[in-house]
Design a protein around this motif. Structure first.
Motif, PDB file in Angstrom:
ATOM      1  N   TYR A   1      -5.184   2.966   5.725  1.00  0.00           N
ATOM      2  CA  TYR A   1      -3.881   3.533   5.335  1.00  0.00           C
ATOM      3  C   TYR A   1      -4.064   4.845   4.579  1.00  0.00           C
ATOM      4  CZ  TYR A   1      -1.146  -0.170   7.322  1.00  0.00           C
ATOM      5  OH  TYR A   1      -0.554  -1.013   8.240  1.00  0.00           O
ATOM      6  N   LEU A   2      -5.127   4.929   3.768  1.00  0.00           N
ATOM      7  CA  LEU A   2      -5.371   6.191   3.045  1.00  0.00           C
ATOM      8  C   LEU A   2      -5.708   7.313   4.020  1.00  0.00           C
ATOM      9  CD1 LEU A   2      -7.394   4.875  -0.052  1.00  0.00           C
ATOM     10  CD2 LEU A   2      -5.060   5.802  -0.023  1.00  0.00           C
TER      11      LEU A   2
ATOM     12  N   ARG B   1      -8.076   5.637  -4.800  1.00  0.00           N
ATOM     13  CA  ARG B   1      -7.106   6.735  -4.986  1.00  0.00           C
ATOM     14  C   ARG B   1      -6.432   6.563  -6.340  1.00  0.00           C
ATOM     15  NH1 ARG B   1      -4.182   9.464  -0.917  1.00  0.00           N
ATOM     16  NH2 ARG B   1      -6.180   9.501   0.172  1.00  0.00           N
TER      17      ARG B   1
ATOM     18  N   CYS C   1      -3.784  -3.434  -5.345  1.00  0.00           N
ATOM     19  CA  CYS C   1      -3.681  -2.480  -6.468  1.00  0.00           C
ATOM     20  C   CYS C   1      -5.074  -2.096  -6.980  1.00  0.00           C
ATOM     21  CB  CYS C   1      -2.861  -3.090  -7.605  1.00  0.00           C
ATOM     22  SG  CYS C   1      -1.114  -3.228  -7.216  1.00  0.00           S
TER      23      CYS C   1
ATOM     24  N   LEU D   1       1.382   3.990  -3.169  1.00  0.00           N
ATOM     25  CA  LEU D   1       1.001   5.403  -3.026  1.00  0.00           C
ATOM     26  C   LEU D   1       2.184   6.334  -3.286  1.00  0.00           C
ATOM     27  CD1 LEU D   1      -1.363   5.142   0.078  1.00  0.00           C
ATOM     28  CD2 LEU D   1      -2.022   5.606  -2.312  1.00  0.00           C
TER      29      LEU D   1
ATOM     30  N   VAL E   1      -7.113  -0.933   3.452  1.00  0.00           N
ATOM     31  CA  VAL E   1      -6.632   0.063   2.472  1.00  0.00           C
ATOM     32  C   VAL E   1      -7.192   1.439   2.839  1.00  0.00           C
ATOM     33  CG1 VAL E   1      -6.704   0.766   0.041  1.00  0.00           C
ATOM     34  CG2 VAL E   1      -6.258  -1.632   0.645  1.00  0.00           C
ATOM     35  N   GLN E   2      -8.469   1.484   3.220  1.00  0.00           N
ATOM     36  CA  GLN E   2      -9.072   2.775   3.621  1.00  0.00           C
ATOM     37  C   GLN E   2      -8.348   3.353   4.840  1.00  0.00           C
ATOM     38  OE1 GLN E   2     -13.107   1.331   3.903  1.00  0.00           O
ATOM     39  NE2 GLN E   2     -13.735   2.390   2.022  1.00  0.00           N
TER      40      GLN E   2
ATOM     41  N   ASP F   1      -4.399   6.671  -9.695  1.00  0.00           N
ATOM     42  CA  ASP F   1      -3.128   7.334 -10.012  1.00  0.00           C
ATOM     43  C   ASP F   1      -3.189   7.784 -11.470  1.00  0.00           C
ATOM     44  OD1 ASP F   1      -0.544   8.074 -10.578  1.00  0.00           O
ATOM     45  OD2 ASP F   1       0.380   6.287  -9.692  1.00  0.00           O
TER      46      ASP F   1
ATOM     47  N   ILE G   1       0.845  -1.209   0.000  1.00  0.00           N
ATOM     48  CA  ILE G   1       0.000   0.000   0.000  1.00  0.00           C
ATOM     49  C   ILE G   1       0.878   1.257   0.000  1.00  0.00           C
ATOM     50  CG2 ILE G   1      -1.745   1.319   1.269  1.00  0.00           C
ATOM     51  CD1 ILE G   1      -2.725  -1.385   2.471  1.00  0.00           C
TER      52      ILE G   1
ATOM     53  N   TYR H   1      -2.001   0.801 -10.589  1.00  0.00           N
ATOM     54  CA  TYR H   1      -0.898   0.548  -9.664  1.00  0.00           C
ATOM     55  C   TYR H   1      -0.168  -0.764  -9.989  1.00  0.00           C
ATOM     56  CZ  TYR H   1      -2.479   4.434  -6.751  1.00  0.00           C
ATOM     57  OH  TYR H   1      -2.805   5.683  -6.279  1.00  0.00           O
TER      58      TYR H   1
ATOM     59  N   LEU I   1      -6.751   0.308  -4.596  1.00  0.00           N
ATOM     60  CA  LEU I   1      -6.159   1.647  -4.697  1.00  0.00           C
ATOM     61  C   LEU I   1      -6.590   2.326  -6.000  1.00  0.00           C
ATOM     62  CD1 LEU I   1      -2.578   0.990  -3.277  1.00  0.00           C
ATOM     63  CD2 LEU I   1      -4.351   2.455  -2.268  1.00  0.00           C
ATOM     64  N   ASP I   2      -6.695   1.550  -7.087  1.00  0.00           N
ATOM     65  CA  ASP I   2      -7.173   2.134  -8.369  1.00  0.00           C
ATOM     66  C   ASP I   2      -8.561   2.734  -8.171  1.00  0.00           C
ATOM     67  OD1 ASP I   2      -4.903   1.417  -9.796  1.00  0.00           O
ATOM     68  OD2 ASP I   2      -5.761  -0.488 -10.499  1.00  0.00           O
TER      69      ASP I   2
END
Ligand code: NAD
Ligand code: DAU
Length: 351
Positions: free
Chosen positions: A327-328, A273, A266, A208, A324-325, A275, A204, A280, A269-270
């Motif tokens: 860590y964000l 958040r 990944c 990021l 994941v949420q 990228d 993670i 990712y 995160l896509d």
């Protein structure tokens, strides 16, 4: 009534302490040496909370442990403190022998002396709960059944050998001295406050930061993932109702290959958040395998379910999304962790 928790500033220990106070007002004395893996920021929510007393110190310091036991008169010791990272154990096994083997020995001796001086209900009710790992059982072949509590010990890394040694000491202190022990052997945990040297949080934070996602070997090694609060509820169940001298496996019934875990992280995160540079998964990089890498772990958790009615509450889908949420939402926690010794370790290990 008080618990003495060791290693309660680490990943699982801090989750255990935080979860404990959601359902109990019983005080906790938290003994932790604050190695690179111990982080008091994990316990920030307990600042000023009289139920929680933090003591910075080593489980190998017999005088300190004796003094804590005499002063606080705990009804149980819940022993998390350990060196826990397999890769670090390969680079430098000494600390693993000192904490996991010698430290556990010292703690057992202190607990034995304290318990020996108790009487009546306090003596009968005392527990030494040893928190251990599925890695003591070694590596499974693809079609072999999952680890039961009767599986032979076949540890393969300095870390798992040191944990196996500690399990044997705990068993012997029960068998020889009658110390009232229980041991839990759990599979891979994930969730909040997981130090970003381990697979899921590392993927993670690296993603990021736009850094490579290092997958060891072919990425087909299998682990059995459990959300950390489910491990904590399993420990509470065994502490409350586990039979003395018994071991209980705790696992999530969730075997997955590492590369699938990395792709799931990944994809989340896509979604959460994106990228602008692209998906990712473009950052996935296969690197040299871990020496002696265990191929597969899987836990048969039927004993704890049958005897104590425990089952995981979280599915992997819900648990990994929450993780994941988390860590964000906690970039500040990640930044503070990364500003410490962690950085030196990352450059030493990955070059
Ligand atoms: P961690 O490395 O995150 O935390 C370990 C904690 O112990 C840290 O706070 C550290 O400061 C403390 N500590 C280390 N040496 C100490 C010493 N000599 N005296 C006092 N404190 C000391 O580890 P974790 O992942 O939270 O694991 C906790 C326990 O659970 C360990 O015993 C580990 O073997 C076991 N376990 C971990 C997992 C997992 O997936 N992380 C799975 C099964 C079992
Ligand atoms: O099974 C329980 C054990 O799980 C615990 O006892 C240990 O304390 C805990 O660290 C964990 O050990 P693992 O070695 O399984 O966890 P780790 O997160 O280090 O690695 C998980 C898998 O991912 C493993 O097969 C190695 C691989 N890996 C790991 C890292 C850090 C990679 O492919 N790349 C990496 O960068």
């Amino acid at each position: 009534m008080t618990l003495l928790v060791t290693g309660g500033a680490g990943f699982i220990g801090s989750n255990f302490v935080l979860d404990w106070f959601k359902t109990s007002s019983e005080p906790i004395v938290n003994l932790d040496a604050l190695t690179y893996a111990g982080n008091l920021a994990n316990l920030a929510a307990l600042q000023g909370d009289a139920r929680h007393s933090f003591v910075k110190g080593d489980i190998g310091d017999r005088a300190l442990v004796d003094q804590l036991l005499a002063t606080h008169q705990p009804r149980a010791v819940v022993h998390f403190a350990a060196e826990s990272h397999v890769d670090r154990s390969i680079h430098g096994p000494g600390a693993f022998m000192r904490t996991n083997v010698d430290g556990t020995f010292t703690l057992l001796e202190a607990a034995r002396a304290y318990w020996g001086g108790l009487a009546g209900e306090a003596k009968a009710g005392f527990r030494f709960h040893h928190v251990s790992t599925d890695e003591v059982y070694g590596s499974l072949k693809p079609n072999e059944p999952a680890f039961t509590e009767a599986h032979p010990y076949e540890p393969n890394s300095p870390y798992s050998a040191s944990k196996a040694a500690s399990d044997h000491l705990v068993r012997a202190w029960h068998h020889t001295y009658g110390l009232p022990v229980v041991t839990t052997n759990c599979s891979n945990n994930y969730g909040p406050y997981h130090f970003p040297e381990k697979l899921i949080p590392l993927m993670i934070v690296n993603a990021l930061a736009g850094k490579p996602l290092p997958v060891y070997g072919d990425g087909q090694q299998i682990r059995d993932w459990l959300y950390v609060s489910d491990h904590c509820s399993g420990i509470r169940a065994v502490l409350a109702g586990g039979r003395l001298g018994e071991t209980y496996n705790i696992g999530g019934w969730n075997e997955q290959a590492n590369i699938d875990i990395v792709n799931t992280v990944c994809a989340l995160l896509d979604e959460l958040r994106p990228d602008p540079a692209g998906p990712y998964a473009r950052l996935i990089t296969y690197v040299t395998d871990r020496p002696g890498h265990d191929r597969r772990y899987a836990i048969d958790a039927r004993k704890i379910e049958r005897e104590l009615g425990w089952r995981p509450a979280e599915t992997f889908e819900s648990g990994i999304r929450k993780t994941v949420q988390w860590y964000l939402a906690h970039a500040d926690w990640v930044a503070s962790v990364q500003s410490g010794a962690y950085r030196d370790w990352v450059s030493q290990h990955y070059g």
